[in-house]
Design a protein around this motif. Sequence first.
Motif, mmCIF file in Angstrom:
data_model
loop_
_atom_site.group_PDB
_atom_site.id
_atom_site.type_symbol
_atom_site.label_atom_id
_atom_site.label_comp_id
_atom_site.label_asym_id
_atom_site.label_seq_id
_atom_site.Cartn_x
_atom_site.Cartn_y
_atom_site.Cartn_z
ATOM 1 N N LYS A 39 51.536 18.981 20.889
ATOM 2 C CA LYS A 39 52.183 18.928 19.576
ATOM 3 C C LYS A 39 51.176 18.517 18.508
ATOM 4 O O LYS A 39 51.243 18.973 17.378
ATOM 5 C CB LYS A 39 53.346 17.925 19.618
ATOM 6 C CG LYS A 39 54.559 18.474 20.336
ATOM 7 C CD LYS A 39 55.837 17.932 19.733
ATOM 8 C CE LYS A 39 57.074 18.643 20.271
ATOM 9 N NZ LYS A 39 57.320 18.375 21.712
ATOM 10 N N ASP A 40 50.229 17.633 18.882
ATOM 11 C CA ASP A 40 49.261 17.162 17.895
ATOM 12 C C ASP A 40 48.255 18.235 17.500
ATOM 13 O O ASP A 40 47.975 18.437 16.329
ATOM 14 C CB ASP A 40 48.500 15.950 18.448
ATOM 15 C CG ASP A 40 49.393 14.736 18.467
ATOM 16 O OD1 ASP A 40 50.430 14.793 17.784
ATOM 17 O OD2 ASP A 40 49.063 13.764 19.163
ATOM 18 N N ASP A 41 47.659 18.894 18.493
ATOM 19 C CA ASP A 41 46.614 19.850 18.113
ATOM 20 C C ASP A 41 46.872 21.213 18.736
ATOM 21 O O ASP A 41 46.048 21.761 19.445
ATOM 22 C CB ASP A 41 45.216 19.311 18.452
ATOM 23 C CG ASP A 41 45.110 18.863 19.889
ATOM 24 O OD1 ASP A 41 44.440 17.885 20.177
ATOM 25 O OD2 ASP A 41 45.743 19.540 20.752
ATOM 26 N N VAL A 42 48.051 21.723 18.446
ATOM 27 C CA VAL A 42 48.368 23.064 18.907
ATOM 28 C C VAL A 42 47.468 24.063 18.152
ATOM 29 O O VAL A 42 47.207 23.920 16.977
ATOM 30 C CB VAL A 42 49.864 23.373 18.670
ATOM 31 C CG1 VAL A 42 50.180 23.316 17.196
ATOM 32 C CG2 VAL A 42 50.206 24.747 19.217
ATOM 33 N N GLU A 43 46.945 24.990 18.915
ATOM 34 C CA GLU A 43 46.100 25.970 18.233
ATOM 35 C C GLU A 43 46.146 27.299 18.967
ATOM 36 O O GLU A 43 46.631 27.371 20.100
ATOM 37 C CB GLU A 43 44.663 25.474 18.157
ATOM 38 C CG GLU A 43 43.988 25.304 19.503
ATOM 39 C CD GLU A 43 42.513 24.947 19.347
ATOM 40 O OE1 GLU A 43 41.720 25.368 20.211
ATOM 41 O OE2 GLU A 43 42.154 24.277 18.364
#
Lengths: 297, 225
Positions: free
Chosen positions: A55-59
Amino acid sequence: MALRVDYIAKETANNLIRNPSLTIATVLTVAVSLSLLGAALLIQRGVDGLNDRFKDDVEFIVWVEPEASTDQVDLVRRSLEESSGVRDFRFVDRDETYAEFVDFWEDSPEVIEAVGPEELPTSFRVVPLVPDLAVVQALGAEFDGLPGVLKIDFAGEYIKQLNEFTSIASNIMLGAAVASAVASAMLMYNTIRTALFARRREVEVMRLVGASNWFIRIPFMLEGLFQGLVGAALSVLSVYGLNRGVRNLLNSTDFRLLDSFALDSTQLGSIAVWLLLCGAVIGFVGSGIAVSRYLDA
Amino acid sequence: MIKLENVTKEYPGHSVALKSADADIVKGEFVFLVGPSGSGKSTFLRLVNKQEDPDEGRIFVAGKDIGKLSSWKVPMLRRNIGSVFQDFKLLPNKTVAENVSFALEVIGRPRHVIKTQVPAICELVGLGDKTTKYPEQLSGGEQQRVSIARAFVNRPLILLADEPTGNLDPQTAIGIMRLLDRINKTGTTVVMATHDRGIVDTMRRRVIELSHGSIVRDEAQGVYE
């Protein structure tokens, strides 16, 4: 009425050493069932951690063909800049990609020798505005048709598959843990029943001279509680060992995605508390049923 | 002290163990329960310390209806009732003194009480020099004395004895009866089931005769038949 602590401690200890093979069998069964439960909890916490991280660093990654022209790369860059769904992106050029490639294949120099920097694709690492897998997939598809784009990779896709796999695995383990917890409670019941049988003369005399029901019961229930807690303590050790193994395994690779599967000491501590609690419950329930069935006649 | 009102007890699949029994035993009495095996003597005793509950009727001990006693109060009732059996029920891995102190330990008596009471009661039953012996090192009569010491060490109001001389030769039995008589003289009510004709005829105490679960005779200073 004052319960005599030294008497109860002595009786409990006597019960435990009277039938060592049965005591050991009970403790080990509790340990095995709670280890399964602990492993299931480890996996679940790992998946939770993975989802939090995701969720924090979805890419997603837009791979550009190695042969793509500068114009084509600029077109992709402009599309990303203009897209309303993109929060941030970063271009990874050929040199950086090659550096990552060399790093990844450092154990196999023949692979590195066979591939030159010019053969590798460049890429855009894109951070979307809304970290939701469906939204991200729709966003990524917008860039799929652009000229020079090789393909789009979604980190979320792997995480979703991993999620499905691990939840099946942890559910199976949870089922096995529940089944073996029931088995260990039943074994506990039989162990305490055997202890009651071995001490039936004492129990008969105690009842005749008017020992209170709790006075008769407590040593047997403590015996069950003790066995449950020792089994739980063993399972805590095995969970710590398992977690250490996972951490070593993860540290030996460069694959950082699964790092959340190696839990920190706070998370392990809460699992340990749960396991000890379950061990106490198994001991108390198993021995409690045994004493109430054989003493309340 | 002990009062049975119209008490009936049946064991499923067996004949009636006790049928409409009425009895009133006052404090300090010494009562023999006589009758053949299966006449209901043991059931009578087991009902008094609530090892069994009657199907009908009421039982009073020290004025209290024990049918109304909640299960956690039953131990308190039993602390006032000593029990002696034909097979002694001694713990083989404990010495004489340990067997007697066990009865006080498990009802939470403080250690200093145990320390003074146990040697005194062992002396009383005539085993003052054998307190460190194990039951298997004692004769039958001596074992029964240990069992009486254990039943009496808490100074109960009532002593129930179920065929206490059943396993003993006549000479030894006389010694046990003298001991029970001494205990009775301290004010303890004694109820003894027996089919030892000689003892009953010699002692001339109250006799309650049972036959097929019914009380067929109840006389003061009676004989066996």
